[in-house]
Write a protein that holds these residues in place. Structure first.
Motif, PDB file in Angstrom:
ATOM      1  N   ARG A 150      -6.901  -4.648  -7.637  1.00 63.94           N
ATOM      2  CA  ARG A 150      -5.903  -3.830  -6.950  1.00 63.94           C
ATOM      3  C   ARG A 150      -4.491  -4.217  -7.398  1.00 63.94           C
ATOM      4  NH1 ARG A 150      -8.148  -3.941  -2.572  1.00 63.94           N
ATOM      5  NH2 ARG A 150      -7.240  -5.787  -1.607  1.00 63.94           N
ATOM      6  N   ARG A 177      -7.429   2.936  -1.114  1.00 60.52           N
ATOM      7  CA  ARG A 177      -7.783   1.730  -0.378  1.00 60.52           C
ATOM      8  C   ARG A 177      -8.584   2.099   0.865  1.00 60.52           C
ATOM      9  NH1 ARG A 177      -8.842  -3.592   0.441  1.00 60.52           N
ATOM     10  NH2 ARG A 177      -7.648  -4.561   2.073  1.00 60.52           N
ATOM     11  N   HIS A 198      -6.021   2.898   4.984  1.00 54.48           N
ATOM     12  CA  HIS A 198      -5.446   2.658   3.661  1.00 54.48           C
ATOM     13  C   HIS A 198      -4.519   1.437   3.626  1.00 54.48           C
ATOM     14  CE1 HIS A 198      -7.282   6.263   2.255  1.00 54.48           C
ATOM     15  NE2 HIS A 198      -6.577   7.048   3.034  1.00 54.48           N
ATOM     16  N   GLU A 252       0.706   3.447  -3.477  1.00 55.94           N
ATOM     17  CA  GLU A 252      -0.322   4.445  -3.753  1.00 55.94           C
ATOM     18  C   GLU A 252       0.012   5.785  -3.103  1.00 55.94           C
ATOM     19  OE1 GLU A 252      -1.401   0.659  -3.989  1.00 55.94           O
ATOM     20  OE2 GLU A 252      -2.654   1.272  -2.303  1.00 55.94           O
ATOM     21  N   TRP A 253       0.442   5.717  -1.849  1.00 51.07           N
ATOM     22  CA  TRP A 253       0.713   6.952  -1.116  1.00 51.07           C
ATOM     23  C   TRP A 253       1.914   7.694  -1.709  1.00 51.07           C
ATOM     24  CZ3 TRP A 253      -2.535   9.589   1.294  1.00 51.07           C
ATOM     25  CH2 TRP A 253      -2.172  10.579   2.204  1.00 51.07           C
ATOM     26  N   ARG A 305      -3.900  -2.681 -10.805  1.00 49.78           N
ATOM     27  CA  ARG A 305      -3.681  -1.237 -10.746  1.00 49.78           C
ATOM     28  C   ARG A 305      -2.299  -0.912 -10.203  1.00 49.78           C
ATOM     29  NH1 ARG A 305      -8.764   2.272  -8.790  1.00 49.78           N
ATOM     30  NH2 ARG A 305      -7.326   3.865  -9.566  1.00 49.78           N
ATOM     31  N   ARG A 306      -1.825  -1.698  -9.238  1.00 47.49           N
ATOM     32  CA  ARG A 306      -0.475  -1.452  -8.710  1.00 47.49           C
ATOM     33  C   ARG A 306       0.591  -1.793  -9.744  1.00 47.49           C
ATOM     34  NH1 ARG A 306      -1.663  -3.745  -2.618  1.00 47.49           N
ATOM     35  NH2 ARG A 306      -2.463  -1.768  -1.781  1.00 47.49           N
ATOM     36  N   LEU A 328       0.667   1.068 -12.013  1.00 51.03           N
ATOM     37  CA  LEU A 328       1.309   2.220 -11.376  1.00 51.03           C
ATOM     38  C   LEU A 328       2.824   2.130 -11.491  1.00 51.03           C
ATOM     39  CD1 LEU A 328      -0.583   2.997  -8.043  1.00 51.03           C
ATOM     40  CD2 LEU A 328      -0.339   4.467 -10.026  1.00 51.03           C
ATOM     41  N   PRO A 371      -3.327   6.511  -8.703  1.00 44.50           N
ATOM     42  CA  PRO A 371      -3.338   5.637  -7.524  1.00 44.50           C
ATOM     43  C   PRO A 371      -4.741   5.438  -6.973  1.00 44.50           C
ATOM     44  CG  PRO A 371      -2.542   7.821  -6.947  1.00 44.50           C
ATOM     45  CD  PRO A 371      -2.706   7.812  -8.433  1.00 44.50           C
ATOM     46  N   ARG A 399       2.749   7.652  -4.811  1.00 45.01           N
ATOM     47  CA  ARG A 399       2.312   8.268  -6.057  1.00 45.01           C
ATOM     48  C   ARG A 399       1.454   9.506  -5.804  1.00 45.01           C
ATOM     49  NH1 ARG A 399       2.714   6.018 -10.952  1.00 45.01           N
ATOM     50  NH2 ARG A 399       4.533   5.129  -9.891  1.00 45.01           N
ATOM     51  N   TRP A 400       0.611   9.452  -4.770  1.00 49.14           N
ATOM     52  CA  TRP A 400      -0.160  10.648  -4.426  1.00 49.14           C
ATOM     53  C   TRP A 400       0.777  11.799  -4.069  1.00 49.14           C
ATOM     54  CZ3 TRP A 400      -4.703  11.682  -5.962  1.00 49.14           C
ATOM     55  CH2 TRP A 400      -5.696  10.715  -6.043  1.00 49.14           C
ATOM     56  N   SER A 406       0.813  -1.215   0.000  1.00 44.72           N
ATOM     57  CA  SER A 406       0.000   0.000   0.000  1.00 44.72           C
ATOM     58  C   SER A 406       0.850   1.270   0.000  1.00 44.72           C
ATOM     59  CB  SER A 406      -0.957   0.009   1.199  1.00 44.72           C
ATOM     60  OG  SER A 406      -0.250  -0.089   2.414  1.00 44.72           O
TER      61      SER A 406
END
Length: 255
Positions: A193, A210, A139, A11-12, A196-197, A200, A207, A14-15, A8
């Motif tokens: 998921r 979650r 998340h 995602e963070w 998508r990862r 990414l 992202p 990438r944000w 996880s």
């Protein structure tokens, strides 16, 4: 370096690169390129409003303001105001972009930012009097990730120190562990998921967000197991304009 075992984190991170403010406060119309994207002044003002409410509740439970760890500081929405409440603040996050954004806007001398692996707190045992986190534990990919963080919180807290952690909470209609076992083992959405990862990592797509909920019965067992006592769950709305109930788990390190 962020630990690749904590999926996880991706995602963070990438944000933090794409849109640090919206990644922290995902309110409709506030993303970059939207009709009314976040401005720094309104973003940090929202943080001030929320922190004032969070702090008031925490003080009623019991709080030593010597040294606080903030897990998942993001772009510093709350950090900016926490530095006025504690003598020392350690703000940790897995996203270099988030930390860079916060560091350039928060000039307080009593805050230290730490880039972490997403599961460890880079401080010695018994070095903090308080640990805080909000909109982070939801998340994670599993409650086991949250449990590992509870153990880290217990490790860094001094005896008598307290934590205040926001996370979604549910409870089944009856005291039946079977329901919780089914919920924790569910794989709904996992294939998507993973896809998508994978995309990414190739630089394709945005992202995902979650969302994970924790069973109340699980928390009442898992938190004391690591040496935290006086476990309480408080549910309140952070301000008049946000009626969404925010559940928090509060606990104290054993003396």
């Amino acid at each position: 370096m962020a630990d690749e075992r904590i999926a996880s984190n991706l995602e963070w991170q990438r944000w933090g690169d794409l849109d640090p403010l919206y990644g922290v406060a995902t309110i409709g119309g506030k993303a970059r390129g939207a009709a009314s994207p976040w401005r720094d002044d309104e973003f940090y003002l929202l943080g001030k409003v929320h922190w004032t409410e969070f702090l008031a509740h925490w003080q009623r439970y019991g709080l030593d303001k010597e040294c606080c760890v903030e897990i998942g500081c993001g772009a510093g929405r709350l950090t900016m105001h926490m530095v006025n409440s504690f003598r020392v603040v350690h703000a940790v996050d897995v996203s270099k972009g988030m930390i860079s954004y916060a560091r350039t806007r928060i000039g307080a001398a009593n805050v230290t930012f730490h880039l972490t692996d997403g599961i460890g707190i880079p401080l010695p045992d018994r070095s903090a009097t308080a640990v805080f986190s909000t909109h982070v534990f939801q998340h994670f990919d599993s409650v086991d990730h949250g449990a590992a963080y509870f153990a880290e919180i217990a490790r860094v807290l001094r005896p008598g120190g307290t934590m205040m952690v926001h996370l979604p909470i549910h409870r089944w209609p009856v005291m039946n562990r079977t329901f919780d076992v089914i919920y924790r083992s569910r794989k709904r959405g996992e294939p998507l998921r993973r896809v998508r990862r994978f995309l990414l990592r190739l630089g394709v797509g945005g992202p995902p967000m979650r969302w994970l909920s924790y069973s109340l019965d699980y928390l009442l067992e898992a938190v004391p197991r690591v040496g935290l006592t006086d476990v309480e769950v408080w549910i309140f709305s952070p301000n008049r304009d946000n009626k969404d109930p925010h559940p928090f788990v509060l606990a104290r390190k054993q003396e």
